[in-house]
Design an enzyme around this catalytic site. Structure first.
Site, short mmCIF file in Angstrom:
data_model
loop_
_atom_site.label_atom_id
_atom_site.label_comp_id
_atom_site.label_asym_id
_atom_site.label_seq_id
_atom_site.Cartn_x
_atom_site.Cartn_y
_atom_site.Cartn_z
N TYR A 169 1.69 5.59 -2.37
CA TYR A 169 1.99 6.99 -2.02
C TYR A 169 3.42 7.35 -2.39
CZ TYR A 169 -2.52 6.63 0.13
OH TYR A 169 -3.86 6.42 0.33
N HIS A 212 -9.59 1.59 -11.08
CA HIS A 212 -9.09 2.47 -10.01
C HIS A 212 -7.61 2.78 -10.19
CE1 HIS A 212 -8.05 3.91 -5.98
NE2 HIS A 212 -7.22 2.88 -5.83
N PHE A 213 -6.80 1.74 -10.41
CA PHE A 213 -5.37 2.07 -10.39
C PHE A 213 -4.87 2.63 -11.72
CE2 PHE A 213 -4.82 -2.72 -10.67
CZ PHE A 213 -4.19 -2.78 -11.91
N HIS A 214 -5.69 2.55 -12.75
CA HIS A 214 -5.27 3.28 -13.96
C HIS A 214 -5.58 4.77 -13.85
CE1 HIS A 214 -4.53 -0.67 -15.68
NE2 HIS A 214 -3.78 -0.05 -16.56
N ARG A 237 -10.68 -9.41 -12.56
CA ARG A 237 -9.44 -8.83 -13.07
C ARG A 237 -8.50 -9.98 -13.40
NH1 ARG A 237 -6.03 -6.46 -7.87
NH2 ARG A 237 -4.45 -6.16 -9.48
N ARG A 238 -7.37 -9.66 -14.03
CA ARG A 238 -6.31 -10.63 -14.30
C ARG A 238 -6.83 -11.86 -15.01
NH1 ARG A 238 -2.65 -10.08 -8.75
NH2 ARG A 238 -1.39 -8.43 -9.63
N HIS A 279 0.82 -1.22 0.00
CA HIS A 279 0.00 0.00 0.00
C HIS A 279 0.85 1.26 0.00
CE1 HIS A 279 -3.09 2.87 0.04
NE2 HIS A 279 -2.39 3.48 0.95
FE1 HAS Z 1 -5.74 2.56 -4.26
C1 HAS Z 1 -6.14 -0.86 -4.68
C2 HAS Z 1 -7.82 2.49 -1.54
C3 HAS Z 1 -5.20 5.93 -3.74
C4 HAS Z 1 -3.10 2.44 -6.47
N1 HAS Z 1 -4.82 1.08 -5.39
C5 HAS Z 1 -5.16 -0.25 -5.43
C6 HAS Z 1 -4.29 -0.93 -6.36
C7 HAS Z 1 -3.40 0.01 -6.84
C8 HAS Z 1 -3.75 1.26 -6.22
C9 HAS Z 1 -2.26 -0.24 -7.82
O1 HAS Z 1 -8.94 0.40 0.35
C10 HAS Z 1 -4.37 -2.41 -6.75
C11 HAS Z 1 -3.34 -3.26 -6.07
C12 HAS Z 1 -3.48 -4.69 -6.52
O2 HAS Z 1 -2.84 -5.07 -7.51
O3 HAS Z 1 -4.26 -5.45 -5.91
N2 HAS Z 1 -6.43 3.95 -2.94
C13 HAS Z 1 -7.31 3.73 -1.93
C14 HAS Z 1 -7.60 4.99 -1.24
C15 HAS Z 1 -6.86 5.97 -1.88
C16 HAS Z 1 -6.12 5.29 -2.93
C17 HAS Z 1 -8.52 5.20 -0.08
N3 HAS Z 1 -4.42 3.91 -4.98
C18 HAS Z 1 -4.35 5.24 -4.62
C19 HAS Z 1 -3.25 5.87 -5.29
C20 HAS Z 1 -2.66 4.89 -6.07
C21 HAS Z 1 -3.41 3.67 -5.85
C22 HAS Z 1 -2.86 7.32 -5.13
C23 HAS Z 1 -1.48 4.94 -6.96
C24 HAS Z 1 -0.75 5.99 -7.21
N4 HAS Z 1 -6.80 1.11 -3.33
C25 HAS Z 1 -7.53 1.28 -2.19
C26 HAS Z 1 -8.01 -0.03 -1.71
C27 HAS Z 1 -7.53 -0.99 -2.62
C28 HAS Z 1 -6.78 -0.24 -3.60
C29 HAS Z 1 -8.82 -0.33 -0.54
C30 HAS Z 1 -7.75 -2.50 -2.56
C31 HAS Z 1 -8.89 -2.89 -3.42
C32 HAS Z 1 -9.05 -4.38 -3.52
O4 HAS Z 1 -10.11 -4.90 -3.09
O5 HAS Z 1 -8.15 -5.09 -4.01
C33 HAS Z 1 -6.80 7.44 -1.49
O6 HAS Z 1 -5.48 7.77 -1.16
C34 HAS Z 1 -7.30 8.35 -2.57
C35 HAS Z 1 -7.32 9.82 -2.14
C36 HAS Z 1 -7.48 10.74 -3.33
C37 HAS Z 1 -8.30 11.80 -3.38
C38 HAS Z 1 -8.34 12.67 -4.62
C39 HAS Z 1 -7.75 14.05 -4.38
C40 HAS Z 1 -7.69 14.86 -5.64
C41 HAS Z 1 -6.72 15.74 -5.93
C42 HAS Z 1 -6.75 16.53 -7.24
C43 HAS Z 1 -7.47 17.86 -7.07
C44 HAS Z 1 -7.35 18.75 -8.26
C45 HAS Z 1 -8.25 18.83 -9.27
C46 HAS Z 1 -7.98 19.76 -10.42
C47 HAS Z 1 -9.48 18.00 -9.31
C48 HAS Z 1 -9.15 12.22 -2.23
C49 HAS Z 1 -5.60 16.01 -4.99
C50 HAS Z 1 -9.07 20.81 -10.60
C51 HAS Z 1 -8.83 21.53 -11.87
C52 HAS Z 1 -9.16 22.81 -12.11
C53 HAS Z 1 -8.85 23.39 -13.43
C54 HAS Z 1 -9.77 23.68 -11.11
CU CU1 Z 2 -3.90 0.33 -0.73
#
Ligand code: HAS
Ligand code: CU1
Length: 556
Positions: free
Chosen positions: A235, A382-384, A445-446, A231
């Site tokens: 980050y 999600h991860f793409h 998946r996979r 996990h």
């Molecule tokens: Fe995830 C599974 C939960 C973030 C990558 N995640 C994965 C896997 C990968 C991955 C690779 O709780 C699969 C692993 C595998 O092979 O099995 N993930 C989360 C949560 C977050 C999260 C709660 N994941 C990421 C990030 C990744 C990533 C970052 C890669 C870089 N994820 C999970 C969970 C699984 C999971 C479970 C397991 C699922 C399962 O069952 O297998 C959080 O950190 C996300 C927080 C993000 C936000 C978004 C903030 C937005 C921002 C941009 C703002 C700006 C804008 C621009 C919109 C709250 C900062 C505005 C534009 C204008 C012009 C005004």
């Molecule tokens: Cu995770």
């Protein structure tokens, strides 16, 4: 933009460039494997009488290609880019050369050696175990040893950064650590602590087992140790993109960072909370106490928070820029942002898709709702959006100023680069939306879905699957454009680069941050305490019932 005649830190720039070259090679090969997969989903297994997995079976099978895809993209492209980028960011922010260039190159050499070692069994089809290498799948020892060397070598990057920081600190007692360096140090510190899991898995379980020194292994313990690192690694990929969003993009947009202290708080929260959450990948695993899964679910909601802070801070900074450029109104300042600048646009498009990826993360994290999506193509969607867009499209955007800056040659075509960024954005939106929906319809998946015997029984999938292929083709075109632009920049482009190293000022600067935000010990101790609370009970339980009983399997 002004022309910067003196490029600082040329020697460190060459080291960073070496990292980028390996990263880009991995992106190219890994990305190509993705094209085959997307087309397979769309039911296109053959083009002009040529079948990817059958005619190329002597080179790779579906799972071997999927292993290459995962390892090259999420482990190699990310890690090598990040190590080069963080070194270069830190020396520039501290205006201090790397303490030892020789050590820096030795670290790079060890990482590359480990990578080549791991590549041998992957290419010879002796490590078709995917990037998660879950036992009882069993790969050649070279795979585990090679990956271990890559991980251990990254500790050298932390050592380089800390030594350089200490040099700076001696000359700058009492000054606040410049934000980009502060963030780079946190990223590497968090990553290094988190690698304890994978290091233990490799050294005590996988390597002895694959060498035949022990007869069996314990799949549950191996998975728990894997996700201890697996996990936080997400980050480790994300935070370098955040460094750019906080400390560079506001400048590129013509504005200032909204709040430097709030940015520091966000990074410190990542140091505290990135690691004690790995069990959210194991909700479905038997043999782990429910209470511990639930606790780690709560911590996962906690680690969501610094991304919300980032959302607020980054958008406020963009608004600051939009208004500085004459924008008015509630939202019409957005139009004034420099959408003609490819480096800026790529990164803002990455942010927009990340908002959706982040929300999906909350679904994954919800203990019970996870049952609906676990091991389905939802997770792939999600991860793409996260590593495949928030991280990858941001790194591409960074290279659009950094390659000209390092090479001294102007970007070959800013307009083509804009087309590239938008094509990625649209392709990925189609691709990941389709995978999310298919996941909700139960598509695993996979799996080689295009050839799955049960596919005909799933009429509700049929209308959505082509979008995976269309999105994949758009991303392939985008990838080709990306490499064409970079190669033509360093070979054909004659005009001198007209870029500067973007350094954003802040509306509320570091002087507004309390001193505790620039100390290390309390936060490092806090991080270790939370890890102990989250992991000692499940690890003690698993170790007390340790059973090295599972034989290895090689079903490929
Ligand atoms: Fe995830 C599974 C939960 C973030 C990558 N995640 C994965 C896997 C990968 C991955 C690779 O709780 C699969 C692993 C595998 O092979 O099995 N993930 C989360 C949560 C977050 C999260 C709660 N994941 C990421 C990030 C990744 C990533 C970052 C890669 C870089 N994820 C999970 C969970 C699984 C999971 C479970 C397991 C699922 C399962 O069952 O297998 C959080 O950190 C996300 C927080 C993000 C936000 C978004 C903030 C937005 C921002 C941009 C703002 C700006 C804008 C621009 C919109 C709250 C900062 C505005 C534009 C204008 C012009 C005004
Ligand atoms: Cu995770």
């Amino acid at each position: 933009m002004t022309t910067e005649t003196v490029r600082r830190f040329g020697a460190e720039g060459r080291l960073a460039a070496a990292y980028f070259i390996v990263a880009l090679a991995a992106l190219a090969v890994g990305g190509l494997m993705g094209t085959f997969q997307a087309l397979n989903y769309a039911g296109v297994n053959e083009i002009l009488g040529f079948s990817f997995y059958e005619d190329l079976a002597f080179i790779f099978s579906y799972y071997q290609a999927l292993t290459l895809h995962g390892v090259l993209l999420v482990l190699v492209w990310t890690t090598f880019f990040i190590c080069g980028f963080l070194i270069y960011v830190t020396v520039n922010a501290l205006e201090t050369p790397l303490r030892s260039l020789r050590f820096g190159w030795a670290t790079f050499g060890l990482m590359l050696f480990g990578l080549l070692l791991a590549a041998v069994p992957i290419l010879s089809n002796d490590a078709t175990v995917l990037f998660t290498f879950y036992p009882p799948l069993k790969a050649s020892p070279l795979y585990y040893i090679g990956l271990t060397l890559v991980v251990v070598a990254t500790w050298g990057v932390l050592v380089s950064l800390v030594l350089t920081y200490l040099t700076w600190r001696r000359l700058n007692a009492g000054r606040r650590t410049p934000l980009p360096a502060f963030m780079a140090l946190i990223t590497m510190a968090m990553w290094t602590i988190s690698t304890a899991g994978i290091a233990a898995e490799m050294l005590f379980l996988m390597i002895p087992w694959s060498l035949g020194l022990v007869q069996g292994t314990d799949p549950l313990l191996a998975r728990t140790l894997f996700w201890f690192t697996g996990h936080p690694i997400v980050y480790f990929w994300l935070l370098p993109a955040y460094i750019s969003w906080y400390t560079m993009v506001p400048k590129q947009a013509g504005g200032r960072l909204f709040s430097d202290p709030m940015a520091r708080v966000a990074f410190l929260l990542f140091l505290l909370l990135s690691i004690p959450v790995g069990l959210h990948h194991q909700y479905a695993d038997p043999g782990i106490q429910h209470a511990m899964k639930f606790l780690q679910a709560l911590f996962t909601f906690g680690v969501f928070f610094p991304s919300l802070l980032t959302f607020f801070n980054v958008v406020a900074s963009l608004e600051n820029a939009g208004r500085a450029r004459g924008g008015t109104g509630w939202l019409s300042w957005i139009i004034k942002l420099p959408w003609g600048n490819a480096s800026f646009t790529a990164q803002v498009l990455a942010m927009i898709l990340f908002a959706f990826g982040g929300i999906g993360g909350l679904v994954n994290a919800s203990y019970n709702v996870n049952n609906v999506v676990h091991n389905t193509s939802w997770v792939v969607g999600h991860f793409h959006l996260t590593v495949g867009t928030a991280v990858t499209l941001t790194f591409m955007g960074i290279l659009y100023w950094l390659v000209p800056y390092l090479s001294g040659k102007r970007l070959f075509s800013n307009r083509l680069a804009l087309v590239q960024a938008w094509t990625w954005f649209i392709g990925m939106a189609l691709f990941s939306n389709a995978l999310h929906r298919l996941g909700l319809l139960g598509m695993p998946r996979r799996s080689m879905i295009g050839n799955a015997p049960y596919l005909a029984l799933q009429p509700e999938w049929q209308s959505i699957l082509p979008f995976v292929g269309i999105g994949g083709v758009l991303m392939t075109i985008s990838g080709l454009l990306f490499f064409t632009i970079l190669i033509l920049t360093v070979t054909v482009s004659k005009a001198p680069a007209n870029v500067e190293f973007p350094r954003a000022e802040a509306v509320s600067g570091p002087e507004d941050a309390p001193a505790i935000l620039d100390r290390w010990r309390p936060w490092l101790i806090g991080s270790l305490v939370l890890i102990a609370i989250a992991y000692v009970p499940p690890l003690v339980a698993q170790l007390s019932s340790l059973s090295l009983a599972s034989p290895g399997f090689r079903p490929w």
